[in-house]
Motif scaffolding. Structure first.
Motif, PDB file in Angstrom:
ATOM      1  N   UNK A   1       1.291   3.988  -2.825  1.00  0.00           N
ATOM      2  CA  UNK A   1       0.674   5.246  -2.401  1.00  0.00           C
ATOM      3  C   UNK A   1      -0.841   5.127  -2.273  1.00  0.00           C
ATOM      4  N   UNK A   2      -1.320   3.906  -1.970  1.00  0.00           N
ATOM      5  CA  UNK A   2      -2.760   3.655  -1.838  1.00  0.00           C
ATOM      6  C   UNK A   2      -3.149   3.567  -0.367  1.00  0.00           C
ATOM      7  N   UNK A   3      -4.455   3.626  -0.130  1.00  0.00           N
ATOM      8  CA  UNK A   3      -4.969   3.409   1.217  1.00  0.00           C
ATOM      9  C   UNK A   3      -4.925   1.935   1.571  1.00  0.00           C
ATOM     10  N   UNK A   4      -4.966   1.643   2.866  1.00  0.00           N
ATOM     11  CA  UNK A   4      -4.953   0.253   3.305  1.00  0.00           C
ATOM     12  C   UNK A   4      -6.026  -0.002   4.350  1.00  0.00           C
TER      13      UNK A   4
ATOM     14  N   UNK B   1       0.844  -1.207   0.000  1.00  0.00           N
ATOM     15  CA  UNK B   1       0.000   0.000   0.000  1.00  0.00           C
ATOM     16  C   UNK B   1       0.873   1.248   0.000  1.00  0.00           C
ATOM     17  N   UNK B   2       1.929   1.220   0.803  1.00  0.00           N
ATOM     18  CA  UNK B   2       2.825   2.382   0.860  1.00  0.00           C
ATOM     19  C   UNK B   2       3.587   2.542  -0.459  1.00  0.00           C
TER      20      UNK B   2
ATOM     21  N   UNK C   1     -13.041   3.800   5.526  1.00  0.00           N
ATOM     22  CA  UNK C   1     -13.446   3.917   4.128  1.00  0.00           C
ATOM     23  C   UNK C   1     -12.215   4.266   3.309  1.00  0.00           C
ATOM     24  N   UNK C   2     -11.894   3.406   2.337  1.00  0.00           N
ATOM     25  CA  UNK C   2     -10.695   3.597   1.513  1.00  0.00           C
ATOM     26  C   UNK C   2     -11.101   3.960   0.095  1.00  0.00           C
ATOM     27  N   UNK C   3     -10.526   5.052  -0.407  1.00  0.00           N
ATOM     28  CA  UNK C   3     -10.709   5.386  -1.817  1.00  0.00           C
ATOM     29  C   UNK C   3     -10.092   4.284  -2.678  1.00  0.00           C
TER      30      UNK C   3
END
Lengths: 265, 321
Positions: A135-138, A131-132, A183-185
């Motif tokens: 650059x995404x949400x986790x 995720x890091x 809530x993850x985009x």
């Protein structure tokens, strides 16, 4: 939705794991292998999501050609196609996350679903690294409260909820002392906990169909990832054995032992 | 001088998560071996009270980062803030207790620091630059000695393997810093606490767990637990069946406990469960099946029906009072 799911090859969780006398590894003889149980839960969640929202489940595994067994298992459950990163030799969490990052960048899924940990190394790291790196949400340790016997489970509803605008997912996470909802985009990374769902069995038609589903082969060099491990396992050992206990005939004897021998009551 | 940075955790109710104190002890052992200085970090909306509590645990400094954006924990906001602090301090090691937050946050932080990580460490070896982490694999059936070959090394600590750091060990300098805040693609929605009047599983002196043999009836287990001031645990099968809440699960994928006394009632002793309770000091097994694997790790076993044994045990223990 396009969902990328991992399928790591691990020792059967029921196997007896023995360390080699020189501590260099575990005894491989007689071991059976399976898809990591947490990844299998991920495959099931992916299948439920696409059953509800349409789309495709792509399953990925890293290893020698033997990992095709785990890919075929996921395909037999219903995954649409598979990506095999052909690599033999040692690999650590940084290397695995680096490879998965490249596969994700290539496949552009809405969601990557991974088991929260593998039952062999028990590290619980790859989803968060990935995720890091992306650059995404986790949302780790995705869980759900209802019993597996619930009506919801019988309806095979996904536990990961797509929001009304289809731009995010809501995930209930199992944390200390309770349940946290985030809530993850999209795109996002979700890691599965034990109680997210009950994976389906692969049906016979599913197994037959899986034989003709495509498996794409990639390599670390082709993906441009240096997988030289940074985590060095020096030595493995068995835990100290507990000394054999005794069976006591009755409760009075037990209480006497707890009081006078173990001194715990 | 090298620096070991231990990240402490504030619970949603504002108090310090006790496992942080065990992680501080691990940090202290590591600092001794590495010839390093121990620092502590605490983040949150208002972590001042927790920082005060951490002052006397033997660290050189407590770094306090307060920001409204840090009210609800999210890996995406905490990791950049901690990475910036670790970089500024030139921390060589960053560690945290293996709580749900530690397990969620530390790998994301490690990725940001391009660091390799060891999860759930149970011990330390080596010295100077050659620190060796001991950690369980294959559900605790194997213990590995691991070296991390990156400039920064990240780890989480299995709290039950280290004692809790006590207060009164000098007064660390409390330094506030402005946490680096980044936008998060994840937002906090809600937290539903599972409240229990009994002690927390991982901190209890006595744990009484029920398995499939209870058939979901935990009344006798709860009654004995209340008599002894004990925590109630359960095997995976029992949680999966929905008989008790998930957070009571003791095992490889649940909680790892190491109480002075562990009583396993109606639990067969699957590898999964043993991984979570094998380090208990004294283990008692109650099971109708004399062949159940739990008897191989139990100090004392009784082959009998738990519904007969538990009430008897209660009345025998009452007599001692």
């Amino acid at each position: 939705m396009k969902i990328l799911v991992t399928a790591k090859r691990v020792e059967d969780p029921e196997s007896k794991i023995k360390v080699k006398p020189d501590g260099s590894g575990i005894v491989q003889e007689g071991l059976k292998y399976k898809i990591n149980p947490f990844d299998e839960i991920g495959v099931e969640e992916g299948l439920r999501l696409v059953a509800k929202h349409q789309g495709e489940v792509v399953v990925v595994s890293i290893g020698g050609k033997e990992v095709q067994e785990q890919l075929r298992h996921a395909l037999a459950m219903g995954a649409h196609r598979a990506v095999w990163v052909n690599h033999t030799g040692p690999l650590d969490q940084l290397g695995i996350a680096g490879l998965l990052q490249k596969v994700a960048e290539k496949e552009k899924p809405d969601l990557v679903v991974l088991g929260k940990q593998s039952i062999d190394d028990d590290q619980n790291q790859v989803g968060q690294y990935l995720a890091e790196f992306l650059g995404w949400g986790q949302a780790t340790f995705a869980s759900k409260v209802e019993s597996l016997e619930s009506a919801e489970e019988k309806n095979k509803e996904p536990a990961v909820k797509l929001t009304a605008d289809k731009k995010a997912v809501q995930v209930v996470r199992e944390v200390d002392n309770g349940l946290a909802t985030v809530e993850c985009q999209l795109p996002a990374v979700v890691t599965t906990d034990l109680r997210l769902n009950q994976p389906r069995y692969a049906s016979l038609p599913g197994i037959m169909k899986a034989k003709s589903k495509p498996i794409e082969e990639l390599t670390p060099a082709g993906l441009g990832v240096d997988v030289a491990p940074k985590i060095q396992v020096l030595k493995l050992a068995s835990p100290p054995a507990r000394k054999a206990g005794i069976k006591v005939p009755d409760v009075a004897t037990l209480v006497d032992k707890l009081r006078n021998e173990a001194k715990v009551v | 001088m090298p620096i070991v940075l231990i990240v402490a955790e504030q619970q949603p109710d504002g108090n310090l998560r006790k496992a942080s104190l065990n992680a501080i002890t691990a940090g202290k052992q590591l600092a001794d071996k590495a010839g390093a200085e121990l620092h502590i970090a605490i983040l949150g909306k208002d972590p001042a009270k927790v920082a005060e509590e951490l002052k006397g645990t033997g660290a050189k400094a407590v770094h306090v980062g307060a920001a409204a954006e840090l009210e609800h924990y999210l890996a995406e906001t905490y990791a950049p803030a901690l990475a910036a602090l670790a970089t500024e301090l030139k921390a060589d090691f960053v560690g945290m207790a293996s709580t749900a937050q530690g397990k969620d946050l530390m790998p994301r932080l490690a990725a940001r620091l391009k660091a390799a990580m060891a999860t759930d460490i149970t011990g330390l070896g080596g010295s100077g630059a050659d620190i060796i982490f001991h950690r369980p694999m294959w559900a605790g059936n194997v213990f590995a000695e691991v070296k991390l070959n990156t400039p920064v090394k990240v780890f989480t600590v299995r709290a039950t393997e280290f004692t809790a750091a006590a207060g009164g060990q000098g007064a660390a300098e409390v330094k506030t810093f402005a946490p680096k805040i980044e936008a998060s693609k994840t937002k906090f929605v809600e937290f539903k606490e599972v409240k229990s009047a009994r002690p927390e599983l991982t901190e209890a002196r006595v744990v009484i767990s029920g398995g499939r043999g209870t058939k979901g009836d935990f009344k006798e287990i709860e009654a004995l637990a209340d008599d002894l001031g004990a925590a109630v645990g359960a095997s995976r099968a029992v949680c999966d069946a929905g008989w008790v809440p998930n957070d009571l699960q003791v095992g490889q994928t649940g909680k790892v406990v190491a109480p002075a006394l562990y009583i396993a009632a109606g639990i067969s002793g699957a590898i999964q469960h043993l991984a979570g309770m094998k380090s208990s000091k004294t283990i008692v097994a109650i099971n109708k099946d004399a062949e159940a694997p739990i008897f191989q790790v139990a100090d004392y076993g009784i082959v009998a029906d738990l519904f007969k044994v538990l009430p008897e045990l209660r009345s025998e223990l009452q007599k001692l009072k």
